[in-house]
Design a protein around this motif. Structure first.
Motif, PDB file in Angstrom:
ATOM      1  N   LEU A   1     -47.915  27.770 -40.175  1.00 55.72           N
ATOM      2  CA  LEU A   1     -48.796  26.921 -40.958  1.00 55.72           C
ATOM      3  C   LEU A   1     -49.820  27.762 -41.702  1.00 55.72           C
ATOM      4  CD1 LEU A   1     -49.406  24.049 -38.369  1.00 55.72           C
ATOM      5  CD2 LEU A   1     -47.749  24.099 -40.239  1.00 55.72           C
ATOM      6  N   GLU A   2     -50.413  27.177 -42.729  1.00 58.40           N
ATOM      7  CA  GLU A   2     -51.336  27.920 -43.584  1.00 58.40           C
ATOM      8  C   GLU A   2     -52.743  27.926 -43.001  1.00 58.40           C
ATOM      9  OE1 GLU A   2     -53.203  27.733 -48.113  1.00 58.40           O
ATOM     10  OE2 GLU A   2     -51.574  26.389 -47.529  1.00 58.40           O
ATOM     11  N   PRO A   3     -53.316  29.102 -42.759  1.00 53.29           N
ATOM     12  CA  PRO A   3     -54.692  29.162 -42.255  1.00 53.29           C
ATOM     13  C   PRO A   3     -55.660  28.503 -43.223  1.00 53.29           C
ATOM     14  CG  PRO A   3     -53.610  31.300 -42.052  1.00 53.29           C
ATOM     15  CD  PRO A   3     -52.696  30.439 -42.879  1.00 53.29           C
ATOM     16  N   GLY A   4     -56.633  27.790 -42.680  1.00 51.76           N
ATOM     17  CA  GLY A   4     -57.640  27.146 -43.504  1.00 51.76           C
ATOM     18  C   GLY A   4     -57.218  25.844 -44.137  1.00 51.76           C
ATOM     19  N   SER A   5     -56.051  25.330 -43.773  1.00 52.29           N
ATOM     20  CA  SER A   5     -55.547  24.105 -44.395  1.00 52.29           C
ATOM     21  C   SER A   5     -55.902  22.878 -43.561  1.00 52.29           C
ATOM     22  CB  SER A   5     -54.030  24.177 -44.556  1.00 52.29           C
ATOM     23  OG  SER A   5     -53.402  24.267 -43.282  1.00 52.29           O
ATOM     24  N   TRP A   6     -55.952  21.719 -44.248  1.00 47.53           N
ATOM     25  CA  TRP A   6     -55.958  20.445 -43.538  1.00 47.53           C
ATOM     26  C   TRP A   6     -54.561  20.242 -42.962  1.00 47.53           C
ATOM     27  CZ3 TRP A   6     -60.782  18.631 -43.342  1.00 47.53           C
ATOM     28  CH2 TRP A   6     -61.656  18.846 -44.415  1.00 47.53           C
ATOM     29  N   LEU A   7     -54.462  19.634 -41.800  1.00 47.43           N
ATOM     30  CA  LEU A   7     -53.170  19.462 -41.132  1.00 47.43           C
ATOM     31  C   LEU A   7     -52.722  18.013 -41.263  1.00 47.43           C
ATOM     32  CD1 LEU A   7     -53.927  21.609 -37.960  1.00 47.43           C
ATOM     33  CD2 LEU A   7     -52.665  22.281 -40.020  1.00 47.43           C
ATOM     34  N   GLU A   8     -51.647  17.785 -42.004  1.00 46.39           N
ATOM     35  CA  GLU A   8     -51.151  16.433 -42.245  1.00 46.39           C
ATOM     36  C   GLU A   8     -50.456  15.908 -40.997  1.00 46.39           C
ATOM     37  OE1 GLU A   8     -48.388  13.902 -45.405  1.00 46.39           O
ATOM     38  OE2 GLU A   8     -48.467  16.094 -45.525  1.00 46.39           O
ATOM     39  N   VAL A   9     -50.786  14.675 -40.626  1.00 42.83           N
ATOM     40  CA  VAL A   9     -50.279  14.101 -39.383  1.00 42.83           C
ATOM     41  C   VAL A   9     -49.673  12.721 -39.613  1.00 42.83           C
ATOM     42  CG1 VAL A   9     -51.974  15.364 -37.981  1.00 42.83           C
ATOM     43  CG2 VAL A   9     -52.524  13.055 -38.820  1.00 42.83           C
TER      44      VAL A   9
ATOM     45  N   ASP B   1     -61.572  15.572 -37.920  1.00 41.75           N
ATOM     46  CA  ASP B   1     -61.721  16.114 -39.265  1.00 41.75           C
ATOM     47  C   ASP B   1     -60.556  17.001 -39.690  1.00 41.75           C
ATOM     48  OD1 ASP B   1     -64.155  14.858 -39.256  1.00 41.75           O
ATOM     49  OD2 ASP B   1     -65.341  16.639 -39.745  1.00 41.75           O
ATOM     50  N   ALA B   2     -59.943  17.710 -38.759  1.00 40.71           N
ATOM     51  CA  ALA B   2     -58.899  18.676 -39.103  1.00 40.71           C
ATOM     52  C   ALA B   2     -57.725  18.039 -39.837  1.00 40.71           C
ATOM     53  CB  ALA B   2     -58.398  19.395 -37.852  1.00 40.71           C
ATOM     54  N   ASN B   3     -57.512  16.730 -39.655  1.00 39.11           N
ATOM     55  CA  ASN B   3     -56.389  16.095 -40.351  1.00 39.11           C
ATOM     56  C   ASN B   3     -56.796  15.393 -41.645  1.00 39.11           C
ATOM     57  OD1 ASN B   3     -57.283  13.406 -39.711  1.00 39.11           O
ATOM     58  ND2 ASN B   3     -56.223  13.503 -37.743  1.00 39.11           N
ATOM     59  N   HIS B   4     -58.091  15.345 -41.939  1.00 38.23           N
ATOM     60  CA  HIS B   4     -58.611  14.884 -43.231  1.00 38.23           C
ATOM     61  C   HIS B   4     -58.375  13.407 -43.492  1.00 38.23           C
ATOM     62  CE1 HIS B   4     -59.380  15.672 -47.750  1.00 38.23           C
ATOM     63  NE2 HIS B   4     -60.495  15.901 -47.095  1.00 38.23           N
ATOM     64  N   ARG B   5     -58.092  12.614 -42.474  1.00 45.00           N
ATOM     65  CA  ARG B   5     -57.878  11.180 -42.699  1.00 45.00           C
ATOM     66  C   ARG B   5     -59.197  10.432 -42.862  1.00 45.00           C
ATOM     67  NH1 ARG B   5     -52.500   9.136 -40.388  1.00 45.00           N
ATOM     68  NH2 ARG B   5     -53.624   7.279 -39.687  1.00 45.00           N
ATOM     69  N   ALA B   6     -60.188  10.753 -42.044  1.00 45.79           N
ATOM     70  CA  ALA B   6     -61.493  10.093 -42.130  1.00 45.79           C
ATOM     71  C   ALA B   6     -62.509  10.989 -41.440  1.00 45.79           C
ATOM     72  CB  ALA B   6     -61.461   8.723 -41.465  1.00 45.79           C
ATOM     73  N   LEU B   7     -63.367  11.643 -42.213  1.00 50.18           N
ATOM     74  CA  LEU B   7     -64.285  12.641 -41.668  1.00 50.18           C
ATOM     75  C   LEU B   7     -65.543  11.966 -41.121  1.00 50.18           C
ATOM     76  CD1 LEU B   7     -62.304  14.376 -43.362  1.00 50.18           C
ATOM     77  CD2 LEU B   7     -64.208  15.898 -43.845  1.00 50.18           C
ATOM     78  N   LEU B   8     -65.356  11.216 -40.049  1.00 52.12           N
ATOM     79  CA  LEU B   8     -66.425  10.488 -39.389  1.00 52.12           C
ATOM     80  C   LEU B   8     -66.216  10.586 -37.883  1.00 52.12           C
ATOM     81  CD1 LEU B   8     -66.228   7.337 -41.653  1.00 52.12           C
ATOM     82  CD2 LEU B   8     -68.193   8.887 -41.575  1.00 52.12           C
TER      83      LEU B   8
END
Length: 477
Positions: free
Chosen positions: A286-294, A313-320
């Motif tokens: 996987l790419e370092p520094g990337s968001w991880l799609e789930v 946050d790591a999956n970028h769906r909702a940063l809360l």
């Protein structure tokens, strides 16, 4: 090198990692959590808790000043030292003993240090005592490393030593002049806070207004209130350069329109990036520094055999934080079912093991003065998604409970109804005290409650919740 095998390894011990680890441990899976900083993470020490502890005195003072009989008792402004001391209590003075005790109580092992992947299902930790330790997972590894503040690469930024959100929420002194770059939630909240504490705040917003992901009227109310409080809010202006001649000296911010702003500190509130750049993602393809799609169980799509999860946050769906903890509950359950094979995985919409409310019914509060509370879609988002809608607005100041809450109450409410399906898909409130209205809106949106049924949920008189009656009656008219 010490080596250990666990059922589940959780990388990151913020609220998301703690919640997930607690779920898998409760299910009987041997679980370990790895953390290089304080147990409890960003939210506990540098974000949600300290920022709201800091903002509450400003809200209380504003509300007292807005009520005749109480306003006469208000003498002077905030006591900054007392405000900071209150914040320190909520952060436990940046000590995590109680969080460590909680992990112990639920049977989750803790390894302190920086963890990196060194292959599939394998994490090597540079521990705090200097000795490397390798952990392997029989069933799952969950990346719960959160996100970090992004500072734009402007000329002079590195030398100027700017603030990020962590600095703003952990400060013990009030800068006489503060420049804030960014009109999102962090920028708005910190501008609100420091203006109330006595700073002369200049808020620089490159877009068309504050809070661009919310209804436009929300940003307009907050802009007006900040300006009334004395802040200099500049819309459509970007920082182009930063210069600090000497450590601790003033900061000069060059603007893209040719002007300058001079301040004692500058805060960049210009977005977040995933904290995945130094966790060894390259060793697992996987790419370092990337968001991880789930997927909806938070399992990373790019990992074929399904052992890797990314939650929060790591999956970028909702940063809360609350959405990350929700994901953690779903993912923890899914990991446990898959590992123990004791029951069937519930992947129905709104099922017990899938996260769907982090895309369809996301609630958020901006603790500005006035507050903004919203869930679901804005009117513009609903239109882009081709919903056929009716938008209903109502002046909150016309509700009896709001007029009792504050003299001359100003606020607004909006609900968006999907007319084909007959239920709400978005709600926004702006005004003092509206945060506590949001859960009822979230239940209506997430539960897809028919509008005709909502008419039978009678609000108590005289409370601010009567806004529901007004919105629904307006919709029927």
């Amino acid at each position: 090198m010490q080596a250990d095998e666990y059922d589940v390894i959780v990388l990151g011990a913020g609220p998301v990692g703690e919640t997930l680890a607690g779920r898998t441990a409760e299910a009987g899976l041997r679980t370990v959590i790895v953390e290089s900083e304080l147990i409890g993470g960003e939210c506990s020490y540098w974000a949600c808790m300290p920022s709201k502890a800091l903002l509450r005195p400003a809200a209380a003072l504003t509300e007292a000043r807005a009520v005749a009989g109480a306003s006469q008792a208000v003498d002077g402004g905030l006591d900054a030292a007392a405000v900071f001391a209150r914040r320190d209590g909520f952060t436990h003075h940046w000590k995590d003993d109680s969080q460590v005790d909680w992990l112990d109580s639920v049977g989750v092992d803790l390894v302190r240090g920086h963890g990196r992947f060194t292959g599939p299902r394998r994490i090597t930790v540079d521990t705090s005592d200097g000795s490397p330790r390798t952990l392997t997972a029989r069933h799952a590894v969950a990346v719960c490393t959160g996100s970090r503040a992004v500072v734009p690469n402007l000329p002079g930024v590195a030398e100027a030593d700017p603030w990020i959100s962590r600095d703003a929420t952990s400060a013990h002194e009030v800068p006489p002049r503060l420049a804030v770059v960014g009109g999102g939630v962090v920028g708005v909240e910190m501008a609100t806070l420091y203006q109330a504490l006595g700073s002369q705040v200049t808020l620089l917003v490159r877009g068309e207004g504050l809070l661009p992901r919310m209804e436009p009227f929300a940003g307009e109310y907050v802009t007006e209130a900040l300006r009334e409080a004395g802040a200099d809010v500049r819309i459509g202006v970007s920082a182009a350069s930063v210069r600090r001649e000497a450590p601790g000296g003033p900061v000069t911010v060059g603007l893209d329109d040719g002007g300058e702003v001079v301040a004692d500190e500058i805060l960049f509130a210009t977005g977040r990036a995933p904290r995945t750049g130094d966790i060894g993602l390259e060793t697992i393809g996987l790419e370092p520094g990337s968001w991880l799609e789930v997927d909806d169980t938070c399992r990373v799509k790019a990992m074929d055999d399904g052992w890797l999860y990314a939650v929060g946050d790591a999956n970028h769906r909702a940063l809360l934080t609350h959405q990350g903890k929700y994901q953690a509950r779903m993912a923890g359950g899914a990991i446990s079912v898959r590992a123990l094979d004791k029951e069937e995985l519930d992947t129905r919409p709104w099922g017990a093991h899938v996260a769907t409310a982090d895309t369809a019914a996301v609630p958020q509060v901006v603790f500005s003065l006035p507050e903004v509370a919203a869930v679901g879609l804005t009117a513009a988002e609903a239109e882009r998604q081709d919903h056929r809608t009716r938008v209903v607005d109502f002046d909150l100041g016309q509700v009896a409970g709001a007029s009792l809450f504050a003299d001359g109450y100003r606020g607004r409410a909006r609900m968006i109804v999907d007319v084909d399906r007959g239920h709400l898909i978005g709600v926004t409130f702006v005004g003092h005290g509206v945060a506590e209205l949001l859960q009822s809106a979230t239940v209506a949106v997430a539960g897809e409650v028919p509008v005709e049924r909502l008419l039978h949920a009678v609000p108590a008189y005289p409370t601010m919740s009567e806004i529901w009656l007004q919105l629904l009656e307006t919709y029927r008219s």
